[in-house]
Design a protein around this motif. Sequence first.
Motif, PDB file in Angstrom:
ATOM      1  N   TRP A 278       0.835  -1.213   0.000  1.00 41.19           N
ATOM      2  CA  TRP A 278       0.000   0.000   0.000  1.00 41.19           C
ATOM      3  C   TRP A 278       0.867   1.258   0.000  1.00 41.19           C
ATOM      4  O   TRP A 278       0.610   2.203  -0.755  1.00 41.19           O
ATOM      5  CB  TRP A 278      -0.913  -0.040   1.219  1.00 41.19           C
ATOM      6  CG  TRP A 278      -1.929   1.047   1.292  1.00 41.19           C
ATOM      7  CD1 TRP A 278      -3.178   1.051   0.733  1.00 41.19           C
ATOM      8  CD2 TRP A 278      -1.808   2.300   1.981  1.00 41.19           C
ATOM      9  NE1 TRP A 278      -3.837   2.221   1.036  1.00 41.19           N
ATOM     10  CE2 TRP A 278      -3.013   3.011   1.800  1.00 41.19           C
ATOM     11  CE3 TRP A 278      -0.789   2.885   2.724  1.00 41.19           C
ATOM     12  CZ2 TRP A 278      -3.225   4.275   2.340  1.00 41.19           C
ATOM     13  CZ3 TRP A 278      -0.988   4.148   3.268  1.00 41.19           C
ATOM     14  CH2 TRP A 278      -2.201   4.838   3.066  1.00 41.19           C
ATOM     15  N   LEU A 279       1.898   1.284   0.824  1.00 37.79           N
ATOM     16  CA  LEU A 279       2.789   2.445   0.878  1.00 37.79           C
ATOM     17  C   LEU A 279       3.503   2.662  -0.456  1.00 37.79           C
ATOM     18  O   LEU A 279       3.796   3.803  -0.839  1.00 37.79           O
ATOM     19  CB  LEU A 279       3.821   2.267   1.993  1.00 37.79           C
ATOM     20  CG  LEU A 279       3.302   2.379   3.425  1.00 37.79           C
ATOM     21  CD1 LEU A 279       4.381   1.947   4.412  1.00 37.79           C
ATOM     22  CD2 LEU A 279       2.834   3.803   3.732  1.00 37.79           C
ATOM     23  N   ALA A 280       3.781   1.561  -1.168  1.00 33.11           N
ATOM     24  CA  ALA A 280       4.478   1.652  -2.445  1.00 33.11           C
ATOM     25  C   ALA A 280       3.547   2.023  -3.601  1.00 33.11           C
ATOM     26  O   ALA A 280       3.998   2.143  -4.743  1.00 33.11           O
ATOM     27  CB  ALA A 280       5.171   0.329  -2.757  1.00 33.11           C
ATOM     28  N   GLY A 281       2.256   2.203  -3.317  1.00 28.99           N
ATOM     29  CA  GLY A 281       1.312   2.582  -4.354  1.00 28.99           C
ATOM     30  C   GLY A 281       0.905   1.456  -5.278  1.00 28.99           C
ATOM     31  O   GLY A 281       0.448   1.694  -6.402  1.00 28.99           O
ATOM     32  N   ARG A 282       1.023   0.203  -4.802  1.00 24.36           N
ATOM     33  CA  ARG A 282       0.712  -0.946  -5.649  1.00 24.36           C
ATOM     34  C   ARG A 282      -0.667  -1.533  -5.363  1.00 24.36           C
ATOM     35  O   ARG A 282      -1.005  -2.600  -5.880  1.00 24.36           O
ATOM     36  CB  ARG A 282       1.788  -2.029  -5.474  1.00 24.36           C
ATOM     37  CG  ARG A 282       3.164  -1.553  -5.877  1.00 24.36           C
ATOM     38  CD  ARG A 282       4.263  -2.548  -5.597  1.00 24.36           C
ATOM     39  NE  ARG A 282       5.549  -1.853  -5.640  1.00 24.36           N
ATOM     40  CZ  ARG A 282       6.570  -2.094  -4.829  1.00 24.36           C
ATOM     41  NH1 ARG A 282       6.462  -3.051  -3.907  1.00 24.36           N
ATOM     42  NH2 ARG A 282       7.676  -1.416  -4.935  1.00 24.36           N
ATOM     43  N   VAL A 283      -1.453  -0.864  -4.535  1.00 23.54           N
ATOM     44  CA  VAL A 283      -2.792  -1.344  -4.178  1.00 23.54           C
ATOM     45  C   VAL A 283      -3.836  -0.454  -4.839  1.00 23.54           C
ATOM     46  O   VAL A 283      -3.861   0.751  -4.609  1.00 23.54           O
ATOM     47  CB  VAL A 283      -2.981  -1.344  -2.646  1.00 23.54           C
ATOM     48  CG1 VAL A 283      -4.429  -1.673  -2.281  1.00 23.54           C
ATOM     49  CG2 VAL A 283      -2.029  -2.333  -1.990  1.00 23.54           C
ATOM     50  N   PRO A 284      -4.712  -1.021  -5.661  1.00 26.21           N
ATOM     51  CA  PRO A 284      -5.748  -0.207  -6.303  1.00 26.21           C
ATOM     52  C   PRO A 284      -6.852   0.149  -5.320  1.00 26.21           C
ATOM     53  O   PRO A 284      -6.993  -0.467  -4.260  1.00 26.21           O
ATOM     54  CB  PRO A 284      -6.267  -1.129  -7.407  1.00 26.21           C
ATOM     55  CG  PRO A 284      -6.030  -2.509  -6.878  1.00 26.21           C
ATOM     56  CD  PRO A 284      -4.762  -2.426  -6.084  1.00 26.21           C
ATOM     57  N   GLY A 285      -7.655   1.135  -5.691  1.00 23.54           N
ATOM     58  CA  GLY A 285      -8.807   1.506  -4.873  1.00 23.54           C
ATOM     59  C   GLY A 285      -8.554   2.745  -4.033  1.00 23.54           C
ATOM     60  O   GLY A 285      -7.426   3.225  -3.906  1.00 23.54           O
ATOM     61  N   GLU A 286      -9.634   3.234  -3.436  1.00 20.17           N
ATOM     62  CA  GLU A 286      -9.577   4.457  -2.635  1.00 20.17           C
ATOM     63  C   GLU A 286      -9.532   4.183  -1.143  1.00 20.17           C
ATOM     64  O   GLU A 286      -9.033   5.002  -0.374  1.00 20.17           O
ATOM     65  CB  GLU A 286     -10.801   5.323  -2.950  1.00 20.17           C
ATOM     66  CG  GLU A 286     -10.869   5.789  -4.398  1.00 20.17           C
ATOM     67  CD  GLU A 286      -9.662   6.621  -4.793  1.00 20.17           C
ATOM     68  OE1 GLU A 286      -9.235   7.459  -3.970  1.00 20.17           O
ATOM     69  OE2 GLU A 286      -9.155   6.434  -5.916  1.00 20.17           O
ATOM     70  N   ARG A 287     -10.078   3.057  -0.699  1.00 22.94           N
ATOM     71  CA  ARG A 287     -10.079   2.745   0.739  1.00 22.94           C
ATOM     72  C   ARG A 287      -9.897   1.238   0.904  1.00 22.94           C
ATOM     73  O   ARG A 287     -10.848   0.474   0.898  1.00 22.94           O
ATOM     74  CB  ARG A 287     -11.365   3.206   1.408  1.00 22.94           C
ATOM     75  CG  ARG A 287     -11.310   3.151   2.954  1.00 22.94           C
ATOM     76  CD  ARG A 287     -12.598   3.650   3.566  1.00 22.94           C
ATOM     77  NE  ARG A 287     -12.855   5.029   3.268  1.00 22.94           N
ATOM     78  CZ  ARG A 287     -12.459   6.052   4.037  1.00 22.94           C
ATOM     79  NH1 ARG A 287     -11.785   5.827   5.138  1.00 22.94           N
ATOM     80  NH2 ARG A 287     -12.752   7.288   3.701  1.00 22.94           N
TER      81      ARG A 287
END
Length: 297
Positions: A278-287
């Motif tokens: 998540w910190l690396a920006g590899r998780v899609p979505g807003e929440r």
Amino acid sequence: MITTLPTAASVAEAAAAVAPHVRRTPVLRAEIDGRPLVLKLEHLQRGGSFKLRGAVNALTAGPRPTHVVTASGGNHGIAVATAAASLRLPATVYVPVTAPEAKTRRIEAAGARLVRHGATYGEAAVAALAEAQAPGARYVSAYDDPAVVAGQGTVTAEAVADAPEIDAVVVAAGGGGLSAGAALASGGRTVVVVEPEGCCCVHRALEAGRPVDAPVDSVAASALGATRVGEVPFALLSSADVVSVLVTDAELLAAQDRLWEEFRLAVEPAAAVPLAAWLAGRVPGERACLVLCGANT
């Protein structure tokens, strides 16, 4: 050969079966760097990890065994020992000689007989399966069992019920039980399966289109060190629209530190893998909901 796969209905049945024996762990709505997220605090589970859910469901499904046997790198062994004690069943747990002392001590404290055997989880599992051939014995797989997968799905079912606004569920993967359970219980939300680069049997299998051997070389190996994804989890994950993500050891250790610094949450390296992605920006979505799966090392 797989004869029966669990379904979303199996997860609902498992929720009723495990409820008397597990904690309904809380969710924490939070914000990091101005971005919202939800943390499922499963590291607060009895036995220190989500594994208790699958173990209880496996031992309450079908005829009552006379003896329980399993092999584990640590967390699953603690869970089986805890579940067996709760159900008043004797248990034997085989672990490789490399299993962390912090985990083997808890297995014995839960009342199970501990057997150290072999240099790898696979070698320990061969010995455990041999003992499990005794009449009345029940071998509880760490992840390759429909009842275990359904039990692990109750983590995501709780998260979805308690935080219905989430649009993704992010889980660490070892042999695939937790992630396959998440795919069953996510209610159509994106499931993100995260692994360390050095322990990535799910990622390798999804790329190859079949379960294949993968290396085991990560600081999170005691929890995520399966050499090959289970047949049951793979059948579910390969037919679901999951997102497979890899993180480095440096990223997951930084995420582990961040959980302590931001929230004073002490988790084992494997539990920090979702936050690393998540910190690396590899998780899609807003929440997204990040499952913090354990706290045993």
